[in-house]
Motif scaffolding. Structure first.
Motif, PDB file in Angstrom:
ATOM      1  N   LEU A 104       6.112 -17.836  -1.312  1.00 59.43           N
ATOM      2  CA  LEU A 104       5.581 -18.832  -2.254  1.00 59.43           C
ATOM      3  C   LEU A 104       4.246 -18.404  -2.855  1.00 59.43           C
ATOM      4  N   GLN A 105       3.744 -17.253  -2.427  1.00 61.04           N
ATOM      5  CA  GLN A 105       2.445 -16.782  -2.919  1.00 61.04           C
ATOM      6  C   GLN A 105       2.608 -16.125  -4.290  1.00 61.04           C
ATOM      7  N   PRO A 106       1.667 -16.393  -5.196  1.00 61.09           N
ATOM      8  CA  PRO A 106       1.747 -15.776  -6.536  1.00 61.09           C
ATOM      9  C   PRO A 106       1.980 -14.263  -6.497  1.00 61.09           C
ATOM     10  N   TYR A 123       0.851  -1.210   0.000  1.00 59.42           N
ATOM     11  CA  TYR A 123       0.000   0.000   0.000  1.00 59.42           C
ATOM     12  C   TYR A 123       0.879   1.250   0.000  1.00 59.42           C
ATOM     13  N   GLN A 124       2.040   1.132   0.643  1.00 57.50           N
ATOM     14  CA  GLN A 124       2.961   2.268   0.727  1.00 57.50           C
ATOM     15  C   GLN A 124       3.856   2.369  -0.505  1.00 57.50           C
ATOM     16  N   GLY A 125       3.684   1.441  -1.441  1.00 61.77           N
ATOM     17  CA  GLY A 125       4.582   1.414  -2.593  1.00 61.77           C
ATOM     18  C   GLY A 125       5.961   0.943  -2.198  1.00 61.77           C
ATOM     19  N   ALA A 126       6.056   0.309  -1.030  1.00 61.29           N
ATOM     20  CA  ALA A 126       7.341  -0.211  -0.556  1.00 61.29           C
ATOM     21  C   ALA A 126       7.502  -1.659  -1.025  1.00 61.29           C
ATOM     22  N   ILE A 127       8.672  -2.226  -0.774  1.00 56.12           N
ATOM     23  CA  ILE A 127       9.020  -3.539  -1.323  1.00 56.12           C
ATOM     24  C   ILE A 127       9.267  -4.528  -0.196  1.00 56.12           C
ATOM     25  N   PRO A 128       8.494  -5.621  -0.158  1.00 57.20           N
ATOM     26  CA  PRO A 128       8.712  -6.592   0.912  1.00 57.20           C
ATOM     27  C   PRO A 128       9.929  -7.481   0.646  1.00 57.20           C
ATOM     28  N   VAL A 129      10.646  -7.781   1.713  1.00 58.34           N
ATOM     29  CA  VAL A 129      11.757  -8.740   1.674  1.00 58.34           C
ATOM     30  C   VAL A 129      11.404  -9.787   2.733  1.00 58.34           C
ATOM     31  N   SER A 136       9.610 -11.451  -4.925  1.00 60.98           N
ATOM     32  CA  SER A 136      10.257 -10.763  -3.805  1.00 60.98           C
ATOM     33  C   SER A 136      11.506 -11.510  -3.343  1.00 60.98           C
ATOM     34  N   ALA A 137      12.424 -10.753  -2.737  1.00 58.61           N
ATOM     35  CA  ALA A 137      13.632 -11.366  -2.175  1.00 58.61           C
ATOM     36  C   ALA A 137      13.230 -12.221  -0.976  1.00 58.61           C
ATOM     37  N   PHE A 138      13.961 -13.318  -0.777  1.00 58.95           N
ATOM     38  CA  PHE A 138      13.678 -14.234   0.336  1.00 58.95           C
ATOM     39  C   PHE A 138      14.983 -14.743   0.914  1.00 58.95           C
ATOM     40  N   TYR A 139      15.039 -14.769   2.245  1.00 57.59           N
ATOM     41  CA  TYR A 139      16.217 -15.283   2.934  1.00 57.59           C
ATOM     42  C   TYR A 139      15.770 -16.434   3.840  1.00 57.59           C
ATOM     43  N   GLY A 140      16.259 -17.631   3.573  1.00 55.08           N
ATOM     44  CA  GLY A 140      15.853 -18.757   4.399  1.00 55.08           C
ATOM     45  C   GLY A 140      16.354 -20.076   3.866  1.00 55.08           C
ATOM     46  N   ASP A 141      15.922 -21.142   4.518  1.00 54.39           N
ATOM     47  CA  ASP A 141      16.372 -22.486   4.139  1.00 54.39           C
ATOM     48  C   ASP A 141      15.215 -23.453   3.881  1.00 54.39           C
ATOM     49  N   GLY A 142      14.026 -22.922   3.745  1.00 58.17           N
ATOM     50  CA  GLY A 142      12.891 -23.782   3.387  1.00 58.17           C
ATOM     51  C   GLY A 142      12.108 -24.322   4.567  1.00 58.17           C
TER      52      GLY A 142
END
Ligand SMILES: *Cc1c(COP(=O)(O)O)cnc(C)c1O
Length: 376
Positions: free
Chosen positions: A328-330, A93-99, A335-341
């Motif tokens: 994993l959502q369409p 909504y803020q035009g920001a980018i989720p990571v 988006s960038a993602f940091y993790g191991d599953g």
């Protein structure tokens, strides 16, 4: 056909009607006593000198928190991936980018190790995140000390999404009171409801005043309507707050009943290898157990999450897979993602079970019979 057993349903105290009627009789529909009493009782419940602004939803509370944290168009915001979409949507909504950041194994909430990796990497790209949205999913307190320490170290605002965690606490302090901002939800399926609503938890009166200003169309001080800021219509009405006022009187009782439901499942699955019930692993951590969740390891149990879900459904009992992670959502695949599953594994193997504070003994027995049959 047997009656439906729901995952989580509204549970009224009986007082709600009286408070709504009071608002109608005094013709205070928009603002008034219910709103004040509801906010005051939340403030004294949460403690720590926090200030509450009652709003139209938890989602609007997250949106306001982002605005007040200074998140603007093009900024990056770190968000727990394993959550409901309402945690992440307001970023856009803020035009920001989720990571997005993955979860850790103890609480299923944001992993501090992946969080620090994400922060460092985004900084190295010249994109220092503006805020972190930490969630206490299913009511389970996250690793707050670790996440707070990182927020402080890197000087990033922390927004605590406690939509599912009203009544949960961490080392004696209520969830929702640790961050620069906290948010609560009073949607119909939450631990208490206002039919629909939310709240922003502020750290002082100045923030509270600013939040109310933004939530009521940002009217500058003038006789006419003068605007130097974009405003929103996010305030909770005095009618709706009457429901919340009645619900506050039974909050502790509802928390205890949800915790009892969690015990019910712990006992049921106690001897079962391959079924893990989400529970507190450390002293000083108390979950409200908004929803009771299990992870099923099919190799060990001989039945899958889906087998159990369908067996329950056959008896008209609702259960639901754990949240599908946001990365994993369409809508968020790019988006960038940091993790191991790990959160992906939770999604594949996990199930939320009926957890309401108003489940009857008959309903609990029905759940028990199906589960007993499954585990053999
Ligand atoms: C319910 C929920 C929200 C949103 O609250 P609403 O009042 O429905 O807008 C946000 N985050 C989480 C984790 C939730 O479960």
């Amino acid at each position: 056909m047997k009656s439906r057993v729901l995952l989580s349903n509204s549970h009224l105290s009986g007082k709600e009607k009286i408070y709504i009627q009071e608002a109608i009789e005094s013709n205070e529909l928009t603002y008034g006593n219910n709103l004040n009493v509801f906010q005051d009782s939340l403030e004294s419940y949460l403690g720590n000198d926090k200030k509450i602004v009652a709003l139209s939803s938890g989602t609007s509370a997250i949106h306001l928190a982002l605005i007040m944290a200074g998140v603007k168009h093009g900024d990056e915001v770190i968000c727990q991936s394993f959550t409901f979409s309402a945690s992440a949507n307001p970023i856009t909504y803020q035009g920001a980018i989720p990571v997005f950041v993955d979860s850790e194994k103890d609480t299923w909430n944001m992993c501090p190790i992946h969080l620090e990796k994400a922060i460092k990497h985004r900084i190295s790209l010249g994109k220092k995140p503006k805020a972190i949205i930490l969630v206490h999913l299913y009511g389970m307190p996250a690793k707050i000390d670790e996440v707070l320490a990182l927020a402080k170290k890197y000087e990033i605002a922390l927004i605590e999404d406690a939509a599912e965690a009203l009544g949960s606490s961490y080392k004696g302090q209520k969830c929702g009171t640790f961050g620069d901002f906290g948010i609560l939800s009073f949607n119909g399926n939450k631990i208490i409801t206002t039919s629909g609503g939310g709240a922003l938890v502020c750290k002082n009166d100045e923030d509270k005043k600013k939040a109310i200003f933004l939530a009521t169309q940002a009217r500058d001080e003038a006789v006419h309507y003068e605007h130097s800021h974009i405003g929103y219509n996010y305030r909770m009405s005095n009618i709706v707050a009457g429901i919340g006022r009645g619900q506050m009187e039974v909050l502790d009782k509802h928390v205890a009943l949800r915790q009892e439901m969690n015990n019910f499942y712990r006992n049921l699955f106690k001897e079962v290898k391959g079924v893990q019930v989400l529970q507190e692993l450390k002293k000083g951590i108390i979950s409200n157990h908004w929803l009771s969740c299990v992870v099923i390891n099919e190799q060990e149990t001989g039945f899958s999450r889906e087998d159990l879900r369908l067996a329950l459904l056959k008896d008209n009992i609702e259960s639901r897979p754990l949240w599908k992670p946001m990365h994993l959502q369409p809508i968020f695949v790019d988006s960038a993602f940091y993790g191991d599953g790990f959160s992906e594994e939770l999604f594949k193997k996990g199930l939320c079970l009926p957890s309401g504070s108003n489940l009857t003994e008959v309903e609990k027995d029905r759940v028990k019979v199906v589960i007993k049959k499954m585990i053999g």
